[in-house]
Structure formats: C-alpha cells, structure tokens
Design an enzyme around this catalytic site. Sequence first.
Site, PDB file in Angstrom:
ATOM      1  N   GLY A   1      76.140  63.641 141.085  1.00  0.00           N
ATOM      2  CA  GLY A   1      75.395  63.362 140.416  1.00  0.00           C
ATOM      3  C   GLY A   1      74.281  62.851 141.520  1.00  0.00           C
ATOM      4  CG  ASP A   2      70.917  62.289 138.955  1.00  0.00           C
ATOM      5  OD1 ASP A   2      69.835  62.951 139.222  1.00  0.00           O
ATOM      6  OD2 ASP A   2      71.158  61.626 137.472  1.00  0.00           O
ATOM      7  N   GLY A   3      72.821  59.902 141.801  1.00  0.00           N
ATOM      8  CA  GLY A   3      73.705  58.808 142.761  1.00  0.00           C
ATOM      9  C   GLY A   3      73.830  59.329 144.146  1.00  0.00           C
TER      10      GLY A   3
ATOM     11  NE  ARG B   1      53.251  67.755 137.818  1.00  0.00           N
ATOM     12  CZ  ARG B   1      51.360  67.428 138.771  1.00  0.00           C
ATOM     13  NH1 ARG B   1      51.276  66.923 137.164  1.00  0.00           N
ATOM     14  NH2 ARG B   1      51.424  67.371 139.486  1.00  0.00           N
TER      15      ARG B   1
ATOM     16  CB  THR C   1      77.423  61.200 134.054  1.00  0.00           C
ATOM     17  OG1 THR C   1      79.264  60.800 134.913  1.00  0.00           O
ATOM     18  CG2 THR C   1      77.952  61.047 132.676  1.00  0.00           C
TER      19      THR C   1
ATOM     20  CG  LEU D   1      71.686  64.957 143.942  1.00  0.00           C
ATOM     21  CD1 LEU D   1      70.636  65.835 142.791  1.00  0.00           C
ATOM     22  CD2 LEU D   1      72.551  65.806 144.646  1.00  0.00           C
TER      23      LEU D   1
ATOM     24  CD  GLU E   1      75.468  54.868 142.896  1.00  0.00           C
ATOM     25  OE1 GLU E   1      76.522  54.146 143.116  1.00  0.00           O
ATOM     26  OE2 GLU E   1      77.061  56.549 142.030  1.00  0.00           O
TER      27      GLU E   1
ATOM     28  CG  ASP F   1      53.371  62.549 139.360  1.00  0.00           C
ATOM     29  OD1 ASP F   1      54.414  62.023 140.489  1.00  0.00           O
ATOM     30  OD2 ASP F   1      54.036  62.101 137.839  1.00  0.00           O
TER      31      ASP F   1
ATOM     32  CG  LEU G   1      50.199  58.980 140.782  1.00  0.00           C
ATOM     33  CD1 LEU G   1      49.716  59.657 139.371  1.00  0.00           C
ATOM     34  CD2 LEU G   1      49.920  57.777 141.735  1.00  0.00           C
TER      35      LEU G   1
END
Length: 314
Positions: free
Chosen positions: A77-79, A220, A102, A81, A293, A223, A225
Amino acid sequence: MARRAPAPPGLSAGGDAVLLVNGAARRGESALAAARAALEQAGVILAEARAIEPAELTERVEAALAAGARRVIVGGGDGSLAAAASALAGTGAALGVLPLGTANDFARTLRIPDDLAGAARAIARGRVRRVDVGWAGRRAFLNAASVGASSELTRRLDDGLKRRAGTLAYPVAGAAAAGQPPFRARLEVDGRSEDLDALQVVVGNGRYHGGGRLVAPRARADDHLLDVYVLAAASSPGAPRLRDRLRDVAGLARYALLLLRGRHLEHPGVLHVRATRASLWTDPPLEIDADGELAGSTPAEFRVAPGQLAVLAP
C-alpha cells in the site's frame, strides 16, 4: 538500535530488478507468487523476490541498492511505497509499483493499473517518470501528511479493519474519528504565519489521499509544490461551548461531503495555500499521519524535493 538487513553479495546475472512484497498489506500474504508470475509474464526478469515485514522494507530496499538493483518493485500500500521512497529518493534507481494496499492513492495519482497484470505491464514498458517527494522531517511521503481528524482516523484503521472492510474502512473509521477536538495551530508557509483553531491540517504532495480523495484541484505529483490546507474550528480548544462543538461536527460533515466530490476547498472554513516548505506547531502536540502511517508528532517541518523519485509508470 534496529538490526540492518544484510546486503546480498550481488544480484544474479539474469536481471537488475528486485521484488519486495509487504506481507502485512491487505492482499500481500497471498500476493508474492501472483506478483512474480505477473512480472515474469510481462517480461520482467527478477534477480530476487521475497515477502517481507513492513518494518524491514526500507532496509531491504537499501540492501537491494547496495547489491546493484536499478529497479525496486514494491507490492503493498501507500505506506510501503513511502517507506521505499525514503531509500530510493535521489538514487536514480526506479520504483515499480504493484498496488496491493487498501487506498492505493499513489498508483491512482500516476494512473498505474490496480490489477497485477496491468501494473506489471507498466513496469515492463520501462517508462520512467520523475515525481516529487514530500518530507515530514526525515520521513518521506508521496500523497499527504496530516494532523487532526485524519491522524485519528489512521489510529483507528488497524490492519484487521482494512482486511475486513477494504476501502469501506475509511468511512467506518472516519465516523469514529469525527469527535476529534479542536487544537491550536501555528502554520508558517514560505515565511508567512497563521495562528488559528483547527480540526485538521493536510500537507499534500500528490493528487489523491485518504482513499481517492482529491488533495486539491491543481495538485500533481510533479508540480514541485505542496498543497497545504487547514480546516478551521468554530470552537476553541480547552472548554468549547456545546453550540460551537455542534457547529464543528456539522462543519466536518459538510467538509467530508465536499471532499468526496473534490470540492472541499470551497468550504468556508478551509484555508488553502501552495508552497515549497511549511512548518507546523500545535497545542497540544499531535501525531502526524504520513501516507496512512503514523510518523512522529508536531512540531514538524515539511518540504518538497522536486523530481527526487524515479517511478516506472504509464
């Protein structure tokens, strides 16, 4: 001191790609064999493939880089990555993404397919995109870091709830987190400061967070920022009046509905700024949620590192 994972003596002559699957991710326990098969079917030759515990991930990525890996493919998941990005940022080695979590907001941001075969094909094509990395102190984040209601939601999103409810875990835990009390915040953004009573502060780096919720319309991953937004409170910390607390609950409900439609910046209680750096102090100190996380607590410094991460993506 944590024991470092031993670096393998070197990658096999067959390839420069390493596959690491988070065994604790929602689909991770049964995904290693399927992930390996999908990658090999797509033509990716793996030098190594293993399922690992989340706490090992950054060290395993470092070990793979030391052994010569140029592509580190992470299933999770994102954690997971974000943990991999902490080691990969600035190295030139590329991250391959197999979205097994998730929310999978980073994959959504880069339009990486959410099925193993499609994600494997995107990796095999070898197109590299340079994306920004957000940093909360020494912790990398790819989607967003936040305090307040969202970090309370993360606290309630245990692995069991994620496995049972999937993406429905977010509204389930969100309802329980709606009672988050207001806190005093000082936000300093590119030299300007704001003092306010708040319910939530979000520092966004990517386009999506919280299970497909838009960070900001113009956000994005490349970007250069940060999109910083604050949901202000009607009540004051300490001993708020009941009427004001009810206004806060109503404000959170309205904010949640607008967030679902990507229009939360229209909420009258939301302050939004775009910046390259931000500092946050809160009273009381609050835990920080970084890509799902828990990652330390306030006070905290946030910054963006433009194009620091190479990603294999469409």
